[in-house]
Design a protein around this motif. Sequence first.
Motif, PDB file in Angstrom:
ATOM      1  N   TYR A  42      -1.230  -2.051  -1.398  1.00  0.00           N
ATOM      2  CA  TYR A  42      -1.344  -1.145  -0.343  1.00  0.00           C
ATOM      3  C   TYR A  42      -0.267  -0.266   0.246  1.00  0.00           C
ATOM      4  O   TYR A  42      -0.351   0.909   0.539  1.00  0.00           O
ATOM      5  CB  TYR A  42      -2.375  -1.822   0.918  1.00  0.00           C
ATOM      6  N   TYR A  43       0.973  -1.000   0.514  1.00  0.00           N
ATOM      7  CA  TYR A  43       1.951  -0.311   1.017  1.00  0.00           C
ATOM      8  C   TYR A  43       2.440   0.693  -0.043  1.00  0.00           C
ATOM      9  O   TYR A  43       2.778   1.751   0.709  1.00  0.00           O
ATOM     10  CB  TYR A  43       3.265  -1.102   1.145  1.00  0.00           C
ATOM     11  N   ASN A  44       2.308   0.566  -1.205  1.00  0.00           N
ATOM     12  CA  ASN A  44       2.656   1.875  -2.337  1.00  0.00           C
ATOM     13  C   ASN A  44       1.849   2.865  -2.102  1.00  0.00           C
ATOM     14  O   ASN A  44       2.153   3.925  -2.227  1.00  0.00           O
ATOM     15  CB  ASN A  44       2.955   1.203  -3.560  1.00  0.00           C
ATOM     16  N   ILE A  45       0.358   2.513  -1.867  1.00  0.00           N
ATOM     17  CA  ILE A  45      -0.529   3.619  -1.654  1.00  0.00           C
ATOM     18  C   ILE A  45      -0.258   4.562  -0.315  1.00  0.00           C
ATOM     19  O   ILE A  45      -0.155   5.773  -0.471  1.00  0.00           O
ATOM     20  CB  ILE A  45      -1.903   3.097  -1.309  1.00  0.00           C
ATOM     21  N   LEU A  46       0.667   3.828   0.622  1.00  0.00           N
ATOM     22  CA  LEU A  46       0.802   4.668   1.761  1.00  0.00           C
ATOM     23  C   LEU A  46       1.853   5.397   1.524  1.00  0.00           C
ATOM     24  O   LEU A  46       2.000   6.520   1.978  1.00  0.00           O
ATOM     25  CB  LEU A  46       1.123   3.524   2.992  1.00  0.00           C
ATOM     26  N   ILE A  47       3.128   4.799   0.747  1.00  0.00           N
ATOM     27  CA  ILE A  47       4.304   5.681   0.265  1.00  0.00           C
ATOM     28  C   ILE A  47       3.749   6.659  -0.210  1.00  0.00           C
ATOM     29  O   ILE A  47       4.595   7.664  -0.025  1.00  0.00           O
ATOM     30  CB  ILE A  47       5.389   4.562  -0.461  1.00  0.00           C
ATOM     31  N   ASN A  48       3.071   6.734  -1.231  1.00  0.00           N
ATOM     32  CA  ASN A  48       2.616   7.664  -2.312  1.00  0.00           C
ATOM     33  C   ASN A  48       1.873   8.898  -1.463  1.00  0.00           C
ATOM     34  O   ASN A  48       2.114   9.918  -1.979  1.00  0.00           O
ATOM     35  CB  ASN A  48       2.140   7.350  -3.609  1.00  0.00           C
ATOM     36  N   ASP A  49       0.595   8.328  -0.916  1.00  0.00           N
ATOM     37  CA  ASP A  49      -0.158   9.137  -0.067  1.00  0.00           C
ATOM     38  C   ASP A  49      -0.133   9.717   0.963  1.00  0.00           C
ATOM     39  O   ASP A  49      -0.804  10.496   1.579  1.00  0.00           O
ATOM     40  CB  ASP A  49      -1.777   8.483  -0.512  1.00  0.00           C
ATOM     41  N   HIS A  50       0.687   8.829   1.865  1.00  0.00           N
ATOM     42  CA  HIS A  50       0.949   9.153   3.356  1.00  0.00           C
ATOM     43  C   HIS A  50       2.297   8.770   3.597  1.00  0.00           C
ATOM     44  O   HIS A  50       2.609   7.875   4.452  1.00  0.00           O
ATOM     45  CB  HIS A  50      -0.056   8.174   4.057  1.00  0.00           C
ATOM     46  N   VAL A  54       5.159   6.147   9.256  1.00  0.00           N
ATOM     47  CA  VAL A  54       6.322   5.814   9.336  1.00  0.00           C
ATOM     48  C   VAL A  54       6.422   4.143   9.367  1.00  0.00           C
ATOM     49  O   VAL A  54       7.613   3.449   8.972  1.00  0.00           O
ATOM     50  CB  VAL A  54       7.220   6.238  10.504  1.00  0.00           C
ATOM     51  N   GLY A  55       5.619   3.425   9.723  1.00  0.00           N
ATOM     52  CA  GLY A  55       5.269   2.031  10.113  1.00  0.00           C
ATOM     53  C   GLY A  55       5.412   1.188   8.756  1.00  0.00           C
ATOM     54  O   GLY A  55       5.774   0.061   8.741  1.00  0.00           O
ATOM     55  N   THR A  56       4.977   2.011   7.691  1.00  0.00           N
ATOM     56  CA  THR A  56       5.111   1.497   6.077  1.00  0.00           C
ATOM     57  C   THR A  56       6.635   0.921   6.138  1.00  0.00           C
ATOM     58  O   THR A  56       6.568  -0.076   5.173  1.00  0.00           O
ATOM     59  CB  THR A  56       4.545   2.423   5.394  1.00  0.00           C
ATOM     60  N   TYR A  57       7.505   1.756   6.398  1.00  0.00           N
ATOM     61  CA  TYR A  57       8.920   1.528   5.720  1.00  0.00           C
ATOM     62  C   TYR A  57       9.507   0.284   6.241  1.00  0.00           C
ATOM     63  O   TYR A  57      10.066  -0.510   5.288  1.00  0.00           O
ATOM     64  CB  TYR A  57       9.706   2.717   6.102  1.00  0.00           C
ATOM     65  N   TYR A  58       9.429  -0.133   7.533  1.00  0.00           N
ATOM     66  CA  TYR A  58       9.946  -1.263   7.721  1.00  0.00           C
ATOM     67  C   TYR A  58       9.216  -2.489   7.262  1.00  0.00           C
ATOM     68  O   TYR A  58      10.079  -3.540   6.627  1.00  0.00           O
ATOM     69  CB  TYR A  58       9.792  -1.255   9.480  1.00  0.00           C
ATOM     70  N   HIS A  59       8.028  -2.658   7.153  1.00  0.00           N
ATOM     71  CA  HIS A  59       7.340  -3.753   6.676  1.00  0.00           C
ATOM     72  C   HIS A  59       7.525  -3.834   5.315  1.00  0.00           C
ATOM     73  O   HIS A  59       7.387  -5.153   4.703  1.00  0.00           O
ATOM     74  CB  HIS A  59       5.737  -3.765   6.989  1.00  0.00           C
ATOM     75  N   LEU A  60       7.179  -2.792   4.505  1.00  0.00           N
ATOM     76  CA  LEU A  60       7.527  -2.721   2.971  1.00  0.00           C
ATOM     77  C   LEU A  60       9.102  -3.420   2.712  1.00  0.00           C
ATOM     78  O   LEU A  60       9.130  -3.919   1.887  1.00  0.00           O
ATOM     79  CB  LEU A  60       7.186  -1.532   2.295  1.00  0.00           C
ATOM     80  N   GLY A  61       9.989  -2.748   3.499  1.00  0.00           N
ATOM     81  CA  GLY A  61      11.306  -3.283   3.367  1.00  0.00           C
ATOM     82  C   GLY A  61      11.502  -4.812   3.480  1.00  0.00           C
ATOM     83  O   GLY A  61      12.046  -5.492   2.712  1.00  0.00           O
ATOM     84  N   LYS A  62      10.699  -5.301   4.528  1.00  0.00           N
ATOM     85  CA  LYS A  62      10.743  -6.701   4.797  1.00  0.00           C
ATOM     86  C   LYS A  62      10.029  -7.567   3.821  1.00  0.00           C
ATOM     87  O   LYS A  62      10.589  -8.420   3.281  1.00  0.00           O
ATOM     88  CB  LYS A  62      10.154  -6.942   5.877  1.00  0.00           C
ATOM     89  N   LEU A  63       9.111  -7.039   2.983  1.00  0.00           N
ATOM     90  CA  LEU A  63       8.462  -7.605   2.018  1.00  0.00           C
ATOM     91  C   LEU A  63       9.401  -7.618   0.728  1.00  0.00           C
ATOM     92  O   LEU A  63       9.463  -8.528  -0.080  1.00  0.00           O
ATOM     93  CB  LEU A  63       7.270  -6.857   1.603  1.00  0.00           C
ATOM     94  N   TYR A  64      10.278  -6.486   0.502  1.00  0.00           N
ATOM     95  CA  TYR A  64      10.929  -6.407  -0.610  1.00  0.00           C
ATOM     96  C   TYR A  64      12.096  -7.504  -0.361  1.00  0.00           C
ATOM     97  O   TYR A  64      12.528  -8.193  -1.216  1.00  0.00           O
ATOM     98  CB  TYR A  64      11.593  -4.935  -0.778  1.00  0.00           C
ATOM     99  N   GLU A  65      12.587  -7.607   0.968  1.00  0.00           N
ATOM    100  CA  GLU A  65      13.588  -8.712   1.249  1.00  0.00           C
ATOM    101  C   GLU A  65      13.034 -10.138   0.952  1.00  0.00           C
ATOM    102  O   GLU A  65      13.701 -11.058   0.285  1.00  0.00           O
ATOM    103  CB  GLU A  65      14.257  -8.446   2.432  1.00  0.00           C
ATOM    104  N   LYS A  66      11.648 -10.238   1.348  1.00  0.00           N
ATOM    105  CA  LYS A  66      11.108 -11.416   1.336  1.00  0.00           C
ATOM    106  C   LYS A  66      10.983 -11.756  -0.392  1.00  0.00           C
ATOM    107  O   LYS A  66      11.199 -13.106  -0.758  1.00  0.00           O
ATOM    108  CB  LYS A  66       9.709 -11.661   1.791  1.00  0.00           C
ATOM    109  N   THR A  67      11.033 -10.961  -1.144  1.00  0.00           N
ATOM    110  CA  THR A  67      10.509 -11.240  -2.436  1.00  0.00           C
ATOM    111  C   THR A  67      12.093 -11.042  -3.196  1.00  0.00           C
ATOM    112  O   THR A  67      12.092 -10.972  -4.596  1.00  0.00           O
ATOM    113  CB  THR A  67       9.627 -10.395  -3.209  1.00  0.00           C
TER     114      THR A  67
END
Length: 111
Positions: A42-50, A54-67
Amino acid sequence: MQTTRLISLLEFLKSDPNDPFVIYALATEYNSINDTEQAFYYYNILINDHPDYVGTYYHLGKLYEKTQELEKAVAIYQKGMTVARNKRDNHAFSELQGAYNSAMGLDYEDD
């Protein structure tokens, strides 16, 4: 097992599959229940389609850090800072810059 909130969000998505807030809420909900595959989806849908959501980037970044995907996290924070700057969203920019600095080891603290 799906939570009541998740079931509700999936119903909202059916009624408006292009609503960035619903997509963001789904990504966040999946992240909170540790379903990283769906959260990334779902975060990638946001990055690609929306990309301006801006709220996507912080949380997606944190998820990448988590993984343990630090390079991807850094790249997402950088992209998010650009989006935030372009939208003149100083609060989001500041949060993303803080996350970026932390990921890069630049978050110095006074002892």
